[in-house]
Design a protein around this motif. Structure first.
Motif, PDB file in Angstrom:
ATOM      1  N   ASP A 106       6.407  47.032  57.840  1.00  0.00           N
ATOM      2  CA  ASP A 106       7.130  45.912  57.229  1.00  0.00           C
ATOM      3  C   ASP A 106       8.074  45.255  58.228  1.00  0.00           C
ATOM      4  N   ALA A 107       8.784  46.118  59.028  1.00  0.00           N
ATOM      5  CA  ALA A 107       9.705  45.563  60.014  1.00  0.00           C
ATOM      6  C   ALA A 107       8.952  44.778  61.076  1.00  0.00           C
ATOM      7  N   ALA A 108       7.792  45.288  61.524  1.00  0.00           N
ATOM      8  CA  ALA A 108       7.016  44.593  62.537  1.00  0.00           C
ATOM      9  C   ALA A 108       6.477  43.272  62.004  1.00  0.00           C
ATOM     10  N   LEU A 109       6.040  43.249  60.729  1.00  0.00           N
ATOM     11  CA  LEU A 109       5.523  42.005  60.148  1.00  0.00           C
ATOM     12  C   LEU A 109       6.630  40.982  59.971  1.00  0.00           C
ATOM     13  N   ARG A 110       7.879  41.464  59.991  1.00  0.00           N
ATOM     14  CA  ARG A 110       9.003  40.518  59.971  1.00  0.00           C
ATOM     15  C   ARG A 110       9.394  40.125  61.392  1.00  0.00           C
ATOM     16  N   ASN A 111       8.509  40.408  62.323  1.00  0.00           N
ATOM     17  CA  ASN A 111       8.701  40.082  63.741  1.00  0.00           C
ATOM     18  C   ASN A 111       9.853  40.881  64.366  1.00  0.00           C
ATOM     19  N   GLU A 112       9.987  42.151  63.944  1.00  0.00           N
ATOM     20  CA  GLU A 112      11.020  43.033  64.475  1.00  0.00           C
ATOM     21  C   GLU A 112      10.357  44.174  65.256  1.00  0.00           C
ATOM     22  N   THR A 113      10.908  44.460  66.409  1.00  0.00           N
ATOM     23  CA  THR A 113      10.405  45.570  67.221  1.00  0.00           C
ATOM     24  C   THR A 113      11.236  46.813  66.924  1.00  0.00           C
ATOM     25  N   ALA A 114      10.582  47.942  66.759  1.00  0.00           N
ATOM     26  CA  ALA A 114      11.276  49.205  66.451  1.00  0.00           C
ATOM     27  C   ALA A 114      10.974  50.227  67.547  1.00  0.00           C
ATOM     28  N   HIS A 115      12.005  50.557  68.317  1.00  0.00           N
ATOM     29  CA  HIS A 115      11.889  51.596  69.327  1.00  0.00           C
ATOM     30  C   HIS A 115      12.918  52.699  69.020  1.00  0.00           C
ATOM     31  N   SER A 127       7.840  64.121  67.602  1.00  0.00           N
ATOM     32  CA  SER A 127       7.380  62.815  68.104  1.00  0.00           C
ATOM     33  C   SER A 127       8.393  61.746  67.751  1.00  0.00           C
ATOM     34  N   ARG A 128       8.176  60.582  68.347  1.00  0.00           N
ATOM     35  CA  ARG A 128       8.998  59.392  68.065  1.00  0.00           C
ATOM     36  C   ARG A 128       8.056  58.244  67.663  1.00  0.00           C
ATOM     37  N   MET A 129       8.545  57.397  66.775  1.00  0.00           N
ATOM     38  CA  MET A 129       7.730  56.288  66.244  1.00  0.00           C
ATOM     39  C   MET A 129       8.136  54.987  66.920  1.00  0.00           C
ATOM     40  N   PHE A 130       7.079  54.182  67.287  1.00  0.00           N
ATOM     41  CA  PHE A 130       7.268  52.860  67.889  1.00  0.00           C
ATOM     42  C   PHE A 130       6.544  51.836  67.025  1.00  0.00           C
ATOM     43  N   ALA A 131       7.101  50.639  66.882  1.00  0.00           N
ATOM     44  CA  ALA A 131       6.443  49.557  66.122  1.00  0.00           C
ATOM     45  C   ALA A 131       6.689  48.236  66.818  1.00  0.00           C
ATOM     46  N   GLU A 132       5.625  47.354  66.797  1.00  0.00           N
ATOM     47  CA  GLU A 132       5.749  46.064  67.471  1.00  0.00           C
ATOM     48  C   GLU A 132       4.847  45.057  66.738  1.00  0.00           C
ATOM     49  N   PRO A 133       5.302  43.809  66.564  1.00  0.00           N
ATOM     50  CA  PRO A 133       4.455  42.778  65.913  1.00  0.00           C
ATOM     51  C   PRO A 133       3.420  42.234  66.892  1.00  0.00           C
ATOM     52  N   GLY A 137       5.322  34.099  69.945  1.00  0.00           N
ATOM     53  CA  GLY A 137       6.464  33.352  69.427  1.00  0.00           C
ATOM     54  C   GLY A 137       6.868  33.868  68.052  1.00  0.00           C
ATOM     55  N   THR A 138       6.951  32.884  67.136  1.00  0.00           N
ATOM     56  CA  THR A 138       7.345  33.229  65.762  1.00  0.00           C
ATOM     57  C   THR A 138       6.144  33.464  64.870  1.00  0.00           C
ATOM     58  N   ARG A 139       4.955  33.339  65.412  1.00  0.00           N
ATOM     59  CA  ARG A 139       3.747  33.545  64.592  1.00  0.00           C
ATOM     60  C   ARG A 139       3.343  35.003  64.705  1.00  0.00           C
ATOM     61  N   VAL A 140       3.281  35.693  63.578  1.00  0.00           N
ATOM     62  CA  VAL A 140       2.917  37.099  63.513  1.00  0.00           C
ATOM     63  C   VAL A 140       1.503  37.212  62.995  1.00  0.00           C
ATOM     64  N   SER A 141       0.647  37.891  63.746  1.00  0.00           N
ATOM     65  CA  SER A 141      -0.756  38.021  63.338  1.00  0.00           C
ATOM     66  C   SER A 141      -1.112  39.451  62.951  1.00  0.00           C
ATOM     67  N   GLY A 142      -0.128  40.360  63.009  1.00  0.00           N
ATOM     68  CA  GLY A 142      -0.393  41.752  62.635  1.00  0.00           C
ATOM     69  C   GLY A 142       0.742  42.650  63.098  1.00  0.00           C
ATOM     70  N   ALA A 143       0.509  43.955  62.974  1.00  0.00           N
ATOM     71  CA  ALA A 143       1.533  44.920  63.377  1.00  0.00           C
ATOM     72  C   ALA A 143       0.864  46.160  63.956  1.00  0.00           C
TER      73      ALA A 143
END
Length: 470
Positions: A106-115, A127-133, A137-143
């Motif tokens: 959800d955070a990645a689809l909101r164009n937020e990176t989680a490290h 382990s550690r979790m990573f997330a990236e959209p 730019g501002t267009r998000v096509s997935g996560a």
């Protein structure tokens, strides 16, 4: 002193090494953590780029195949979804429906990176979790969500910490060796100087202090050696003067006594009192010379024992007291006094020699017989008080007043009452006893007896291994 100086230097070494090692440990852990984050961020960027291409072409086979190969090669699962959270690929048993994964998606689809935040440690596990959209730019096509293992990074940190700690230990050991050497360089001359000062204070010739250590200490040692030579020479001259004077006066004294005795037969009867007075004064003078020599010897011996180990000396207190009682009982009887002995039930070993204890007993009993008067009751008693052996001589004579007790061990001091009744001695006996006891770590105690009289207590440590002796 050496221990305290070394402790201070070692404390400084510990603080200095810790100030160097702790930041280095923290830096190595943070650096390795940053390497892990950068590596996984690059992987996420690659999968995000593939997902963006798949969203444009509608072909997700490339991103799915690449994700499976990545998981198979590195063992780290990942999930890739489109903008509606529909899974494009799920590997390694990680699912998009998992709550933790869903939150990151959800955070990645909101164009937020989680490290992940926080540096790893050698004991880090899991382990550690990573997330990236995915998109531009501002267009998000997935996560993309990746679960990265921290095991390899934790092992690297462990090895780095081990190297740092080993280096810190080597530095600490080297600093400790240097600190000990520096302490020895500074303290050894001070210890030699302290030993020499103790010998000089005891009236003994001090050993020449070797110059060593810092320049200031070398200068101090040189100055002390000069002073010690001067003081030692003065003390030797003084001691030699007393001894030589006493010895040299014996021959004239003996010759004078012979001449006085030779004159006695030629003197009229009316001169007998004068003759008796002269011989009495000669006796007193000879006694004074003997006591002066005894005091000089006692003082010298006490000085020696303050800087040497005299702990091997031992004698049986009750046996010495019994022997002196047998010696002095007839003397007391002739003086009209009664001398009794009360010895301890158990065997008591004192830390002094038989000769020293016998001399001390002679002085105390002789004083009691002289000054207690006719009809006096004098008791000689041996007791034990913890680690101390005590020989007590008590009489019921006139005793001494409070001010007189404070002066009784002063050299040549005599009570005014004793000077007038003709019983006064040289005033050196108690001073000799005090010096003999002080040399053995003991003391002489004078106190009033009840209801009247004087109690003199010769207190000396018990010999090692004798019951409660230390």
């Amino acid at each position: 002193m050496r221990t305290r100086v070394q402790a201070a230097l070692l404390l400084f070494v510990v603080i200095a090494v810790a100030a160097f090692a702790v930041p280095l440990l923290l830096f190595t852990a943070s650096d390795r953590t940053q390497q892990l984050v950068l590596a996984r961020s690059a992987d996420l960027d690659r999968f995000a780029s593939l997902m963006d291409q798949a969203a444009s072409t509608g072909d997700t086979s490339a991103v799915a195949a690449e994700a499976r190969r990545y998981t198979q090669l590195y063992g780290e699962p990942l999930v890739v979804t489109d903008t509606r959270r529909n899974p494009v690929v799920q590997t390694g048993g990680m699912w998009a429906a998992d709550p933790d994964v869903a939150r990151l998606l959800d955070a990645a689809l909101r164009n937020e990176t989680a490290h992940p935040t926080g540096a790893l440690r050698p004991w880090s596990r899991g382990s550690r979790m990573f997330a990236e959209p995915a998109g531009t730019g501002t267009r998000v096509s997935g996560a993309v969500v990746l679960r990265a293992s921290v095991g390899t990074a934790a092992q690297d940190i462990t090895r780095r910490w081990a190297a740092v700690l080993a280096g810190a230990a080597l530095v600490a050991v080297a600093c400790t060796v240097l600190a000990r050497a520096a302490t020895r360089w500074v303290v050894s001359p001070l210890r030699r100087l302290d030993r020499a000062v103790g010998q000089l204070a005891a009236g003994l010739p001090p050993e020449q202090t070797r110059a060593g250590g810092p320049p200031e200490l070398r200068q101090l040692a040189t100055g002390f050696n000069r002073m010690a030579r001067t003081v030692t020479a003065a003390l030797e001259q003084q001691s030699r003067l007393v001894a030589d004077t006493s010895h040299q006066m014996r021959n004239p004294m003996a010759a004078l006594r012979l001449r006085v005795d030779a004159l006695h037969t030629h003197l009229p009867a009316s001169a007998n009192p004068t003759y008796t007075g002269v011989t009495t004064e000669l006796d007193r003078l000879e006694t004074l010379l003997d006591d002066m020599l005894a005091l000089a010897t006692a003082e010298h011996r006490a000085g020696e024992l303050t800087v040497t180990d005299g702990s091997d000396a031992r004698c049986e207190l009750t046996a010495v007291a019994a022997a002196q009682h047998r010696l002095w009982e007839p003397v007391a009887h002739r003086a009209g006094a009664r001398l009794t002995l009360r010895a301890a039930a158990a065997r008591v070993t004192a830390a002094c020699t038989d000769r020293e204890l016998a001399q001390i007993t002679d002085i105390l009993v002789d004083n009691a017989i002289k000054y207690a008067g006719r009809g006096a009751e004098i008791s000689l008693r041996c007791t034990v008080e913890g680690p101390l052996a005590v020989l007590t001589v008590t009489d019921d004579g006139p005793g001494l007043g409070t001010e007189e007790l404070a002066l009784a061990t002063t050299r040549f001091w005599r009570s005014g009452r004793q000077r007038h009744d003709g019983t006064a001695g040289t005033g050196l006996g108690l001073a000799i006893a005090e010096q003999l006891l002080a040399g053995r770590g003991g003391r002489l105690e004078l106190e009033p007896a009840q209801p009247r009289g004087l109690r003199a207590r010769a207190v000396v440590p018990r010999a090692a291994g004798d019951g409660g002796a230390p």
